[in-house]
Design an enzyme around this catalytic site. Structure first.
Site, PDB file in Angstrom:
ATOM      1  NE  ARG A 164      -6.611   7.412 -40.240  1.00  0.00           N
ATOM      2  CZ  ARG A 164      -5.554   7.252 -41.031  1.00  0.00           C
ATOM      3  NH1 ARG A 164      -4.543   8.097 -40.987  1.00  0.00           N
ATOM      4  NH2 ARG A 164      -5.517   6.244 -41.879  1.00  0.00           N
TER       5      ARG A 164
ATOM      6  CB  SER B 125     -14.681   4.144 -43.028  1.00  0.00           C
ATOM      7  OG  SER B 125     -13.936   5.111 -42.336  1.00  0.00           O
TER       8      SER B 125
ATOM      9  CE  LYS C  72      -7.592   3.926 -45.434  1.00  0.00           C
ATOM     10  NZ  LYS C  72      -7.442   3.048 -44.308  1.00  0.00           N
TER      11      LYS C  72
HETATM   12  N1  TZP Z   1      -9.336   7.494 -45.502  1.00  0.00           N
HETATM   13  C1  TZP Z   1      -9.583   7.648 -46.802  1.00  0.00           C
HETATM   14  S1  TZP Z   1      -8.555   8.792 -47.501  1.00  0.00           S
HETATM   15  C2  TZP Z   1      -7.776   9.082 -46.016  1.00  0.00           C
HETATM   16  C3  TZP Z   1      -8.336   8.279 -45.037  1.00  0.00           C
HETATM   17  C4  TZP Z   1      -7.935   8.240 -43.634  1.00  0.00           C
HETATM   18  C5  TZP Z   1      -6.657  10.039 -45.862  1.00  0.00           C
HETATM   19  C6  TZP Z   1      -7.055  11.458 -46.060  1.00  0.00           C
HETATM   20  O1  TZP Z   1      -5.955  12.298 -45.892  1.00  0.00           O
HETATM   21  P1  TZP Z   1      -5.776  13.653 -46.702  1.00  0.00           P
HETATM   22  O2  TZP Z   1      -4.394  14.107 -46.320  1.00  0.00           O
HETATM   23  O3  TZP Z   1      -6.826  14.611 -46.228  1.00  0.00           O
HETATM   24  O4  TZP Z   1      -5.897  13.315 -48.171  1.00  0.00           O
END
Ligand code: TZP
Ligand code: MG
Length: 219
Positions: A45, A116, A145
């Site tokens: 990603r 998603s 995010k």
């Molecule tokens: N989609 C929802 S939360 C997220 C994504 C890509 C980020 C998750 O990252 P982390 O560091 O595991 O909280």
């Protein structure tokens, strides 16, 4: 060959997602270490302000794919369908704002399709559009995010399971070895994490702890 539903469930147990922007160390080393800790699936990603683009992105994708192949960990590409096809990745993961899922399914054939989804309507649509698995979250607050939907806890997955929706589901967002078991207890097949592994002092040890937490619920 298309992955079976049960195989998919098992691949989702400890799903590591990463781009170079998520790492303080060399992403190749982080990935190798995470694989040695027991991750079951990997998603490339490469996204955001610090992300690589163009040839550099393609080069890193190829290098990470080779590492995954060597250890037989399937390799999923986030968003970039053309890249996934170009390097012959094992699958793609798309969100609600990406290319329409039916179109993506046509392009990728039997490769893994992850979508998603944030509510029951989106989940049902994703199933109809040919998703192999659903990613849902943020389960817990996350710094990784910024443009997420509201934090949902494990309620959505619990509701979906209550209604008999059986598609493989993985939770995402703020998941750590400490809270991973609660995600699986809520009905998810596994956990997906970015920083819990990518920024860990020992990605290997964190991956091992995450996997142990998930397995502790399944056995
Ligand atoms: N989609 C929802 S939360 C997220 C994504 C890509 C980020 C998750 O990252 P982390 O560091 O595991 O909280
Ligand atoms: Mg996307």
């Amino acid at each position: 060959m298309k992955v079976s539903t049960e195989e998919m469930r098992s691949l989702l147990k400890t799903y590591f997602i990463m781009g170079s922007q998520n790492c303080d160390e060399d992403p190749r080393e982080v990935l190798k270490d995470a694989i040695h800790g027991g991750i079951t699936l990997f998603q490339f990603r490469e996204k955001g302000d610090q992300a690589l683009v163009g040839e550099e992105k393609i080069r890193l994708a190829k290098e990470l794919l080779e590492i995954c192949k060597h250890y037989q960990v399937p390799f999923i590409v986030n968003d970039d369908i053309d890249l996934a096809l170009k390097i012959n990745a094992d699958g793609v993961h798309i969100g609600q704002d990406d290319e329409p899922a039916e179109q993506v399914r046509k392009k990728i054939g039997d490769k893994i399709l992850g979508i998603s989804a944030h509510n029951q309507e989106e989940v049902e649509a994703a199933i109809n559009q040919g998703a192999d698995y659903i990613g849902t979250g943020p389960v817990f607050p996350t710094e990784t995010k910024k443009d997420t939907e509201a934090v949902q806890g494990t309620i959505l997955v619990q509701e979906l399971r209550k209604q008999g929706i059986s598609i493989p589901i993985v939770g995402i967002g703020g998941i750590t070895p400490e809270n991973a078991a609660s995600v699986v207890k809520g009905g998810a097949d596994g956990v997906s994490v970015i920083t819990a592994i990518s920024k860990a002092k020992s990605p290997k040890e964190q991956a091992r702890l995450l996997k142990a937490a998930v397995d502790s619920v399944m056995q």
